[in-house]
Write an enzyme that holds these catalytic residues in place. Structure first.
Site, short mmCIF file in Angstrom:
data_model
loop_
_atom_site.label_atom_id
_atom_site.label_comp_id
_atom_site.label_asym_id
_atom_site.label_seq_id
_atom_site.Cartn_x
_atom_site.Cartn_y
_atom_site.Cartn_z
N CYS A 246 0.86 -1.21 0.00
CA CYS A 246 0.00 0.00 0.00
C CYS A 246 0.88 1.24 0.00
CB CYS A 246 -0.87 0.07 1.25
SG CYS A 246 -1.80 -1.42 1.60
N GLU A 371 5.40 8.01 5.68
CA GLU A 371 5.54 7.09 4.54
C GLU A 371 6.99 6.69 4.33
OE1 GLU A 371 2.99 6.16 2.42
OE2 GLU A 371 1.41 7.63 2.78
P1 TGC Z 1 11.95 -6.43 4.82
O1 TGC Z 1 12.45 -7.69 5.45
O2 TGC Z 1 12.84 -5.65 3.95
O3 TGC Z 1 10.60 -6.72 4.03
C1 TGC Z 1 9.52 -7.46 4.60
C2 TGC Z 1 8.69 -8.00 3.45
O4 TGC Z 1 8.09 -6.92 2.73
C3 TGC Z 1 8.52 -6.95 1.35
N1 TGC Z 1 8.69 -5.54 0.95
C4 TGC Z 1 7.79 -4.91 0.18
N2 TGC Z 1 6.67 -5.32 -0.41
C5 TGC Z 1 5.98 -4.42 -1.14
N3 TGC Z 1 6.37 -3.13 -1.26
C6 TGC Z 1 7.49 -2.67 -0.66
N4 TGC Z 1 7.85 -1.39 -0.78
C7 TGC Z 1 8.28 -3.58 0.10
N5 TGC Z 1 9.42 -3.48 0.81
C8 TGC Z 1 9.65 -4.70 1.34
C9 TGC Z 1 9.80 -7.74 1.37
O5 TGC Z 1 10.05 -8.31 0.13
C10 TGC Z 1 9.50 -8.78 2.43
O6 TGC Z 1 8.63 -9.75 1.86
P2 TGC Z 1 8.69 -11.28 2.34
O7 TGC Z 1 7.69 -11.97 1.47
O8 TGC Z 1 10.11 -11.71 2.13
O9 TGC Z 1 8.31 -11.28 3.79
O10 TGC Z 1 11.40 -5.54 6.02
P3 TGC Z 1 12.18 -4.78 7.16
O11 TGC Z 1 11.52 -5.12 8.44
O12 TGC Z 1 13.66 -4.99 7.02
O13 TGC Z 1 11.84 -3.24 6.85
C11 TGC Z 1 12.19 -2.65 5.67
C12 TGC Z 1 11.84 -1.14 5.68
C13 TGC Z 1 12.65 -0.41 6.74
C14 TGC Z 1 12.21 -0.61 4.33
C15 TGC Z 1 10.33 -0.95 5.90
O14 TGC Z 1 9.89 -1.46 7.07
C16 TGC Z 1 9.90 0.48 5.77
O15 TGC Z 1 9.57 0.91 4.67
N6 TGC Z 1 9.83 1.30 6.88
C17 TGC Z 1 9.24 2.61 6.85
C18 TGC Z 1 7.89 2.57 7.53
C19 TGC Z 1 6.88 3.44 6.85
O16 TGC Z 1 7.03 3.88 5.74
N7 TGC Z 1 5.77 3.66 7.53
C20 TGC Z 1 4.71 4.40 6.97
C21 TGC Z 1 3.47 4.32 7.84
S1 TGC Z 1 2.01 4.89 7.01
C22 TGC Z 1 2.19 6.55 6.87
O17 TGC Z 1 3.16 7.13 7.19
C23 TGC Z 1 1.04 7.23 6.29
S2 TGC Z 1 1.16 8.94 6.20
C24 TGC Z 1 -0.17 9.18 5.22
C25 TGC Z 1 -0.49 10.57 4.88
O18 TGC Z 1 -0.99 11.31 5.75
O19 TGC Z 1 -0.32 10.93 3.67
P1 FAD Z 2 11.67 6.64 14.07
O1 FAD Z 2 11.45 5.37 13.34
O2 FAD Z 2 11.80 6.60 15.55
O3 FAD Z 2 12.91 7.40 13.44
C1 FAD Z 2 13.58 8.48 14.10
C2 FAD Z 2 14.85 8.79 13.31
O4 FAD Z 2 15.69 7.64 13.27
C3 FAD Z 2 14.57 9.13 11.84
O5 FAD Z 2 15.43 10.15 11.42
C4 FAD Z 2 14.89 7.85 11.09
O6 FAD Z 2 15.29 8.06 9.75
C5 FAD Z 2 16.05 7.30 11.94
N1 FAD Z 2 16.18 5.85 11.79
C6 FAD Z 2 15.31 4.88 12.18
N2 FAD Z 2 15.78 3.66 11.84
C7 FAD Z 2 16.95 3.87 11.20
C8 FAD Z 2 17.90 3.00 10.58
N3 FAD Z 2 17.73 1.68 10.51
N4 FAD Z 2 19.02 3.57 10.04
C9 FAD Z 2 19.20 4.92 10.05
N5 FAD Z 2 18.32 5.79 10.61
C10 FAD Z 2 17.21 5.26 11.17
N6 FAD Z 2 1.67 6.26 10.24
C11 FAD Z 2 0.63 5.44 9.92
O7 FAD Z 2 0.71 4.23 10.10
N7 FAD Z 2 -0.52 5.94 9.39
C12 FAD Z 2 -0.69 7.25 9.16
O8 FAD Z 2 -1.74 7.68 8.66
C13 FAD Z 2 0.37 8.15 9.51
N8 FAD Z 2 0.19 9.48 9.37
C14 FAD Z 2 1.16 10.33 9.84
C15 FAD Z 2 0.90 11.71 9.84
C16 FAD Z 2 1.86 12.59 10.35
C17 FAD Z 2 1.56 14.05 10.42
C18 FAD Z 2 3.12 12.10 10.79
C19 FAD Z 2 4.17 13.05 11.29
C20 FAD Z 2 3.36 10.73 10.80
C21 FAD Z 2 2.39 9.83 10.33
N9 FAD Z 2 2.57 8.45 10.39
C22 FAD Z 2 1.56 7.60 10.05
C23 FAD Z 2 3.76 7.91 11.02
C24 FAD Z 2 5.01 7.92 10.13
O9 FAD Z 2 4.93 6.95 9.14
C25 FAD Z 2 6.22 7.70 11.04
O10 FAD Z 2 6.39 8.88 11.80
C26 FAD Z 2 7.48 7.40 10.25
O11 FAD Z 2 7.39 6.13 9.62
C27 FAD Z 2 8.75 7.43 11.14
O12 FAD Z 2 8.56 6.77 12.33
P2 FAD Z 2 8.93 7.49 13.74
O13 FAD Z 2 8.30 8.81 13.75
O14 FAD Z 2 8.60 6.53 14.81
O15 FAD Z 2 10.49 7.71 13.67
#
Ligand code: TGC
Ligand code: FAD
Length: 392
Positions: A246, A371
């Site tokens: 997603c 994201e």
């Molecule tokens: P890793 O072991 O690398 O991967 C686990 C499984 O996931 C697969 N995979 C993906 N699949 C689809 N799309 C991608 N982009 C994928 N990246 C990885 C991967 O192949 C594996 O599959 P399987 O079948 O082998 O299990 O996972 P990891 O635990 O080492 O983490 C990798 C990392 C750090 C890149 C990932 O966790 C990450 O992207 N972290 C960032 C978290 C994040 O983006 N959170 C967002 C929360 S939602 C949000 O912020 C909404 S804001 C919305 C708004 O207001 O606009």
């Molecule tokens: P952390 O993971 O604690 O990171 C803190 C710092 O450490 C960052 O600089 C990061 O880059 C660094 N860091 C962490 N791990 C590593 C590494 N392995 N190597 C090097 N540096 C690292 N989430 C949802 O699920 N749904 C939503 O709708 C959503 N909406 C949001 C809306 C807003 C306004 C904001 C601010 C956030 C939202 N989020 C949502 C959460 C967002 O996805 C997280 O804030 C983001 O993924 C980072 O997580 P964290 O804030 O816990 O930072």
């Protein structure tokens, strides 16, 4: 009430790469933003409130699930259309784009891709029409960049699942009717569950005190022994790859959205620099101002080309997660740098709500974090090109 003078920059004649339908979609969204968002956004930003009254209008302009098939209430459009819509919304405000991104890519997308036919028919048309608003719960208090460590969990109780845990930083949570929630089962496998407002033990407290994304509602999702009907589990994909799939769609939209914020800052700075007289001349005549403006349009143009190509690849089903990360990271950072430079060109006026600059700049501090943070996306690119993950 302020007049919106925005004129879109197109230095490399990118319009020639767009179809007539793309241009029509962009113009329709742009006109809607000028009429409905520009006149009210500063007021809502100042009072830190999401303008709920625009939800029906957002649905009517087609930004809820534009690429979802028409039989489920979407518009069946391509990825470039989706991108252009996100660009125009974020030109208005990142918080407005956020609401559309979450609804489309983080709520409708998983129900469409990972849900069954009954779930698609129950949820998608109401989400497309804006009757229901959704949110996406992945991040937890102790698991942000590392969502795989989540502790939110559900247990099989025979005729229902029992859900416990908490999510935080969830866009739209305070008013959403449905939440797509990611949680682990008893074997530790991640699944998506659709949790509905009104389920006992489910609460959504609002998060206050944000200096960024103030015109977007953010909150928690708290699950205290919530009984979730079994038919609300999304059956067609499990594991961390499901929520990350997603995120690919939402990050792609953000790559376009950030260009919108950057274009608004550039456009305002260009106009201001020609109007503002110092030392008897417009400040646009000074080389240092021209350097700032020339670098801005160069970076916007590079981002436009990168993102258009990414859209073509997505239309062909060939865009990789690594490419999406690169575009999200590059474009958001580009927009933030442009906002900072544009602020300088506006001098003291740049810190006021008379101009959109400071609001975009503050918004982009969230966009560069959510994201996937700026650094996490760099590491995703690093892992992609080397084949070696360095997150852990
Ligand atoms: P890793 O072991 O690398 O991967 C686990 C499984 O996931 C697969 N995979 C993906 N699949 C689809 N799309 C991608 N982009 C994928 N990246 C990885 C991967 O192949 C594996 O599959 P399987 O079948 O082998 O299990 O996972 P990891 O635990 O080492 O983490 C990798 C990392 C750090 C890149 C990932 O966790 C990450 O992207 N972290 C960032 C978290 C994040 O983006 N959170 C967002 C929360 S939602 C949000 O912020 C909404 S804001 C919305 C708004 O207001 O606009
Ligand atoms: P952390 O993971 O604690 O990171 C803190 C710092 O450490 C960052 O600089 C990061 O880059 C660094 N860091 C962490 N791990 C590593 C590494 N392995 N190597 C090097 N540096 C690292 N989430 C949802 O699920 N749904 C939503 O709708 C959503 N909406 C949001 C809306 C807003 C306004 C904001 C601010 C956030 C939202 N989020 C949502 C959460 C967002 O996805 C997280 O804030 C983001 O993924 C980072 O997580 P964290 O804030 O816990 O930072």
């Amino acid at each position: 009430m302020k007049t919106d003078h925005f004129q879109s920059p197109d230095y490399f004649l990118m319009d020639e790469l767009l179809s007539e339908e793309h241009k029509l979609i962009r113009e329709t969204t742009r006109a809607w933003v000028k009429k409905e968002i520009s006149p009210i956004i500063e007021e809502y930003y100042e009072k830190a409130e999401f303008p709920n009254h625009i939800l029906k209008g957002l649905a009517e302009v087609g930004v809820f699930g534009p690429y979802i098939p028409q039989k489920y209430g979407g518009a069946g459009l391509d990825q470039i259309s989706y991108g252009l819509m996100m660009q125009e919304l974020e030109r208005g405000d990142s918080g407005i784009r956020s609401t559309a991104s979450v609804q489309s890519s983080l709520v409708m997308y998983p129900i469409w891709k990972y849900g069954n036919e009954d779930q698609r028919k129950k949820f998608l048309p109401k989400l497309a029409s804006g009757e229901w608003i959704g949110c996406f719960g992945l991040t937890e208090p102790d698991h942000g960049s590392n969502p795989g460590g989540m502790v939110t969990n559900f247990k099989d109780k025979g005729d229902h699942y029992l859900l416990n845990g908490a999510k935080m930083w969830i866009s739209n949570s305070p008013f959403a009717q449905v939440a797509v929630v990611w949680a682990k089962n008893e074997e530790g496998r991640i699944w998506g569950l659709v949790v509905e407002r009104g389920m006992e033990g489910f609460t959504t407290p609002e998060t206050h005190g944000k200096w960024s994304l103030r015109a977007s509602a953010t909150g928690e999702l708290v699950f205290d022994n919530v009984k979730v009907p079994k038919e609300n589990l999304l059956p067609n994909k499990s594991g961390l790859g499901a929520p990350l799939g997603c995120l690919d769609s939402a990050r792609y939209g953000i790559a376009w959205g950030a260009i919108g914020a950057a274009m608004d800052c550039y456009d305002s700075a260009l106009r201001y620099s020609k109007e503002r007289i110092q030392f008897g001349k417009p400040i646009a005549s000074f080389q240092l101002t021209q350097k700032k403006l020339a670098e801005m349009i160069t970076e916007i143009t590079k981002a436009q080309l990168l993102t258009w190509r990414l859209g073509v690849l997505r239309n062909e089903g060939r865009a990789s997660s690594g490419q999406i990360s690169m575009a999200k990271r590059n474009n958001v950072n580009m927009a933030l740098q442009i906002a900072r430079e544009a602020r300088q060109i506006h001098g003291a006026m740049g810190i006021t709500s008379e101009y959109p600059i400071m609001r975009h700049m503050m918004n982009l501090e969230s966009v560069i974090t959510y994201e996937g943070t700026h650094d996490i996306h760099l590491l995703i690119t690093g892992a992609d090109i080397t084949g070696i993950e360095s997150f852990k």
